[in-house]
Motif scaffolding. Sequence first.
Motif, PDB file in Angstrom:
ATOM      1  N   PHE A  58       9.295  -2.479 -31.816  1.00 51.56           N
ATOM      2  CA  PHE A  58       8.198  -2.323 -30.859  1.00 51.56           C
ATOM      3  C   PHE A  58       7.169  -3.437 -31.052  1.00 51.56           C
ATOM      4  N   THR A  59       6.772  -3.666 -32.304  1.00 47.59           N
ATOM      5  CA  THR A  59       5.738  -4.666 -32.583  1.00 47.59           C
ATOM      6  C   THR A  59       6.187  -6.055 -32.160  1.00 47.59           C
ATOM      7  N   ALA A  60       7.418  -6.424 -32.527  1.00 51.22           N
ATOM      8  CA  ALA A  60       7.919  -7.750 -32.187  1.00 51.22           C
ATOM      9  C   ALA A  60       8.054  -7.926 -30.683  1.00 51.22           C
ATOM     10  N   GLY A  61       8.547  -6.889 -30.000  1.00 51.18           N
ATOM     11  CA  GLY A  61       8.678  -6.967 -28.545  1.00 51.18           C
ATOM     12  C   GLY A  61       7.338  -7.112 -27.865  1.00 51.18           C
ATOM     13  N   LEU A  62       6.339  -6.358 -28.342  1.00 52.17           N
ATOM     14  CA  LEU A  62       4.999  -6.426 -27.755  1.00 52.17           C
ATOM     15  C   LEU A  62       4.371  -7.787 -27.989  1.00 52.17           C
ATOM     16  N   PHE A  63       4.475  -8.289 -29.220  1.00 51.03           N
ATOM     17  CA  PHE A  63       3.882  -9.580 -29.545  1.00 51.03           C
ATOM     18  C   PHE A  63       4.682 -10.751 -28.977  1.00 51.03           C
ATOM     19  N   PHE A  64       5.871 -10.468 -28.467  1.00 53.33           N
ATOM     20  CA  PHE A  64       6.640 -11.519 -27.797  1.00 53.33           C
ATOM     21  C   PHE A  64       6.232 -11.644 -26.332  1.00 53.33           C
ATOM     22  N   MET A  65       6.209 -10.528 -25.624  1.00 52.27           N
ATOM     23  CA  MET A  65       6.042 -10.616 -24.167  1.00 52.27           C
ATOM     24  C   MET A  65       4.585 -10.786 -23.748  1.00 52.27           C
ATOM     25  N   GLY A 175      13.923  -3.809 -50.953  1.00 52.28           N
ATOM     26  CA  GLY A 175      14.778  -4.801 -50.306  1.00 52.28           C
ATOM     27  C   GLY A 175      15.372  -4.280 -49.008  1.00 52.28           C
ATOM     28  N   LEU A 176      15.822  -3.020 -49.036  1.00 50.37           N
ATOM     29  CA  LEU A 176      16.355  -2.425 -47.814  1.00 50.37           C
ATOM     30  C   LEU A 176      15.289  -2.337 -46.725  1.00 50.37           C
ATOM     31  N   GLN A 177      14.071  -2.002 -47.127  1.00 50.74           N
ATOM     32  CA  GLN A 177      12.993  -1.922 -46.149  1.00 50.74           C
ATOM     33  C   GLN A 177      12.733  -3.283 -45.522  1.00 50.74           C
ATOM     34  N   GLY A 178      12.775  -4.341 -46.339  1.00 49.85           N
ATOM     35  CA  GLY A 178      12.601  -5.695 -45.793  1.00 49.85           C
ATOM     36  C   GLY A 178      13.711  -6.058 -44.820  1.00 49.85           C
ATOM     37  N   VAL A 179      14.938  -5.654 -45.146  1.00 50.68           N
ATOM     38  CA  VAL A 179      16.065  -5.924 -44.247  1.00 50.68           C
ATOM     39  C   VAL A 179      15.859  -5.233 -42.905  1.00 50.68           C
ATOM     40  N   PHE A 180      15.452  -3.964 -42.941  1.00 49.18           N
ATOM     41  CA  PHE A 180      15.264  -3.217 -41.694  1.00 49.18           C
ATOM     42  C   PHE A 180      14.049  -3.730 -40.919  1.00 49.18           C
ATOM     43  N   GLN A 181      13.051  -4.245 -41.612  1.00 48.49           N
ATOM     44  CA  GLN A 181      11.917  -4.851 -40.921  1.00 48.49           C
ATOM     45  C   GLN A 181      12.362  -6.091 -40.147  1.00 48.49           C
ATOM     46  N   ASN A 182      13.122  -6.953 -40.812  1.00 45.98           N
ATOM     47  CA  ASN A 182      13.607  -8.162 -40.147  1.00 45.98           C
ATOM     48  C   ASN A 182      14.594  -7.838 -39.032  1.00 45.98           C
ATOM     49  N   LEU A 183      15.444  -6.830 -39.285  1.00 47.29           N
ATOM     50  CA  LEU A 183      16.408  -6.433 -38.266  1.00 47.29           C
ATOM     51  C   LEU A 183      15.689  -5.890 -37.030  1.00 47.29           C
ATOM     52  N   GLY A 184      14.692  -5.039 -37.249  1.00 43.91           N
ATOM     53  CA  GLY A 184      13.928  -4.500 -36.130  1.00 43.91           C
ATOM     54  C   GLY A 184      13.190  -5.583 -35.365  1.00 43.91           C
ATOM     55  N   SER A 185      12.589  -6.534 -36.082  1.00 42.43           N
ATOM     56  CA  SER A 185      11.871  -7.616 -35.415  1.00 42.43           C
ATOM     57  C   SER A 185      12.809  -8.464 -34.568  1.00 42.43           C
ATOM     58  N   SER A 186      13.983  -8.780 -35.120  1.00 43.90           N
ATOM     59  CA  SER A 186      14.946  -9.601 -34.377  1.00 43.90           C
ATOM     60  C   SER A 186      15.456  -8.873 -33.136  1.00 43.90           C
ATOM     61  N   LEU A 187      15.818  -7.593 -33.311  1.00 47.34           N
ATOM     62  CA  LEU A 187      16.329  -6.828 -32.182  1.00 47.34           C
ATOM     63  C   LEU A 187      15.254  -6.607 -31.124  1.00 47.34           C
ATOM     64  N   GLY A 188      14.027  -6.349 -31.562  1.00 47.79           N
ATOM     65  CA  GLY A 188      12.939  -6.133 -30.610  1.00 47.79           C
ATOM     66  C   GLY A 188      12.658  -7.367 -29.779  1.00 47.79           C
TER      67      GLY A 188
END
Length: 318
Positions: A58-65, A175-188
């Motif tokens: 959500f954050t990445a998508g919002l800050f992108f568009m 480490g897992l949390q960092g992975v999911f943060q990056n994954l969410g940002s990329s997908l968003g």
Amino acid sequence: MGLSLVPYFIVAGLLLWWFFRRQSTLERHGRVPLLHVSMLSIRRLRSGLSVVAAQYAFTAGLFFMVPIYLQMTLGLNALDTGIRIFPLSIALILFSMVGTWLNRSWSPKFIVRIGQLVLIASSLVLVASVSANLKSVAFGVGMFFAGAALGLLASQLGNVNMSSVPEKQSSEAGGLQGVFQNLGSSLGTALIGSILIASLGSIFLAGVNPSSLPQSAKTTVVQSTDSGVAIVPASSVPQIAEKAGLSSSDSSELMGLYQDAQVSSLRISFFALALISGLSLMLSRNIPDTVLTDVRNDENEKEEEEEEEEEDKGVPAP
């Protein structure tokens, strides 16, 4: 190499499957794996990581568009763009502290659910507030409450994930949390960017076809946008159209159609963010519904009791 992305995704999926099988085998045989994949069987951790991914999407998508629309469509500079986004940033900081304070008496699940519901509501407010210049008070209110919701989520999820595993595995959980943060940002970013571009092109062409533009102008527009519609300021459309051979009146009408398409595509993108927030709400069912401070105190008391029992067993009887 002349291939679609499908074969590469299949190979990547097989490698990922092999990695998980390999780590699971090492763990079963008592050897040191790169990642204890058994951690992913912890429902509380899995739920926390999923919500983290949705939050960052959500954050990445919002800050992108929003910056793209403000800078590339409205032509605002970096300072003016930052002022429009400022309500979200200040609310995120304030409600991160509020969430930490609420954590003393409210369960993480209750706080997370409040944040998710506010996030859905703020997305719908943003949908309704979209205009050609994004100057409405409703847009600022929507951004503020989106930041408040993200702040509440940020104040809880890290603590939930870290407390889901023993202390010796906290680094792996981080480490897992960092992975999911990056994954969410990329997908968003990828998802919202694709929705924004695709909806802009389809809505623009759908508006051109039934318009009063001459057929030659419609053909020119279709040929020019065959490979996609670029995001440009609406004010520059008449110049582009005149260079393509359109008259000034046709260029003005085309600018209006393009501006309407921009506003509609932005609304669709905000609605997609609301759907991501709704998905996050379903993923949070295994977030703990007890106050984590109480859980920690109970665990500490149990550890102390076990230590005392061991000490008593080691003391010889008189």
